[in-house]
Design a protein around this motif. Sequence first.
Motif, PDB file in Angstrom:
ATOM      1  N   LYS A 231       0.841  -1.197   0.000  1.00  0.00           N
ATOM      2  CA  LYS A 231       0.000   0.000   0.000  1.00  0.00           C
ATOM      3  C   LYS A 231       0.888   1.264   0.000  1.00  0.00           C
ATOM      4  O   LYS A 231       1.939   1.298   0.627  1.00  0.00           O
ATOM      5  CB  LYS A 231      -0.900   0.021   1.244  1.00  0.00           C
ATOM      6  N   PRO A 232       0.461   2.313  -0.683  1.00  0.00           N
ATOM      7  CA  PRO A 232       1.232   3.562  -0.655  1.00  0.00           C
ATOM      8  C   PRO A 232       1.028   4.314   0.663  1.00  0.00           C
ATOM      9  O   PRO A 232       0.024   4.125   1.349  1.00  0.00           O
ATOM     10  CB  PRO A 232       0.660   4.364  -1.825  1.00  0.00           C
ATOM     11  N   CYS A 233       1.981   5.154   0.985  1.00  0.00           N
ATOM     12  CA  CYS A 233       1.887   6.048   2.145  1.00  0.00           C
ATOM     13  C   CYS A 233       1.572   7.449   1.620  1.00  0.00           C
ATOM     14  O   CYS A 233       2.188   7.901   0.654  1.00  0.00           O
ATOM     15  CB  CYS A 233       3.205   6.048   2.909  1.00  0.00           C
ATOM     16  N   THR A 234       0.639   8.130   2.244  1.00  0.00           N
ATOM     17  CA  THR A 234       0.281   9.490   1.831  1.00  0.00           C
ATOM     18  C   THR A 234       0.754  10.498   2.871  1.00  0.00           C
ATOM     19  O   THR A 234       0.448  10.363   4.058  1.00  0.00           O
ATOM     20  CB  THR A 234      -1.239   9.637   1.656  1.00  0.00           C
ATOM     21  N   MET A 235       1.511  11.489   2.409  1.00  0.00           N
ATOM     22  CA  MET A 235       1.965  12.563   3.295  1.00  0.00           C
ATOM     23  C   MET A 235       1.014  13.754   3.162  1.00  0.00           C
ATOM     24  O   MET A 235       0.755  14.225   2.047  1.00  0.00           O
ATOM     25  CB  MET A 235       3.379  13.002   2.932  1.00  0.00           C
TER      26      MET A 235
END
Length: 516
Positions: A231-235
């Motif tokens: 899963k991607p990480c969102t900043m």
Amino acid sequence: MANFSKIGIIGAGISGIAAAKQLAEYNPVVFEATDSLGGVWKHCSFRSTKLQTPRCDYEFSDFPWTERDNTSFPTYQEILDYLYLYANNFDVLKFVKFNSKVVEIRFVGDRENTDYGGKMGKYGRLLSTGKPFWEVAVQTSESDIQMYSFEFIVICTGKYGDIPKIPAFPQNKGPEVFKGKVMHSIEYSKLDEEASVDLLKDNKVVVVGYKKSAIDLAVECAEANQGPEGKPCTMIVRTLHWTVPHYSIWGLPFYMFYSTRFSQFFQERPNQSLLKTLLCHLSSPVRKAISKTIESYLAWKLPLNKYGLKPDHPFEEDYASCQMAILPENFFSEADKGKILFKRASRWWFWEGGVEFEDGTRLEADVVFLATGFDGRKKLKAILPDPFRGLMEFPSGMMPLYRGTIHPFIPNMAFVGYVESVSNLHTAEIRCKWLARLVGNHFKLPSVEKMLEQVTTENEIMKKTTRFYKRNCISTFSINHSDEICEEMGWSSWRKKNWLAEAFSPYNSQDYEEQE
């Protein structure tokens, strides 16, 4: 009855170790709340945390790194190893009481005869009466409180760690409504590698912030989610800051732009002459050109425009507020793979499935990390007594500290580690050398008015240089800061072997070796 000693030091991080070494002749008592030296290096670091400056810019003047010319940035564990080697080499550990948390400080001095009345020449010797000024309550276990008394106290608890800064949320839109996990970065730093990977892997992660901790955390999240199923990480980015990939700009060493006496000549500094003030005004285009040169390199080297991460403010403002972060090598490569995403937002809050933004969009999340900093002022106010608790802030919002160390209105107390620079170790050490000579009566403090005038001048320079001035950073006039400290100690302020090196070589701790 309280145990009496001349000097007490609170905190055994970088500043506390430096203070203990310089004040060793007084057999200080050092209180450390945890079981280790190192402060934030021990208790706020992630497994990927590294130093932000070259080794040669982060060392004690009398204890160089064994591989000081190694251009790689040391890991937090290497920093801790270096600090323990230093402490053992100079026999500092004997002063430290571990697992000893200071929970209260009480003023027990004679207010009528205290040398802080604000009159010219009022300050006398700091160690003269042999009587206690402060009582310190120290908790060593769940129930055991011990009392100590001191004639002088050095507070080295720092601005970071311990008390997280948590954003304020609208009613019923805080973490309590979110069904996932909310964690501040300091909580994450306490996890071992296995637990941290388990928390990140295969989860939808949101990281709030865009400073060093947030960037490191996003990279660790991306590394834990490799592969097509990851899963991607969102900043969530509220305020953009300039980041740099390394200490080289268009092939030139970074120190040439800000860390030499020549480069700082173009910057405003305290106590400058009218001619120098005029020259600073006339050289404003030079300062802007330097900042633009660095900005153009970073925009060329990094995909800032591609991801909407190019700040609107000049690079110099981040440098002047000690907010320049060194990027992990794989930060943007992970973004290119889609493992790190970015969302610009000035306001956001929680809903049960994640976070929501003021434009009405929602982002699903399993874990939300708050890399939102620390409340160092609150940490100080928690242990200081009234009326001194109310003196922590100037009208400017910054704590007034003469030479970054002495509060003009708080007697027999020093603060180390609260005014920042590009190398906090160097500034902590030279201030502790200055403090040891002050305590030893090698020189006297000026009047309260003179100290406040100096602090006000420094604060005004910071306010002119950066919108982030409340961080209390001296990076653009750091050499002048050290010059004035040297002159007050009776040292020569020019430390190089010849004028060419004096003008164009960077200054670091090795230039301030002991002089008798």
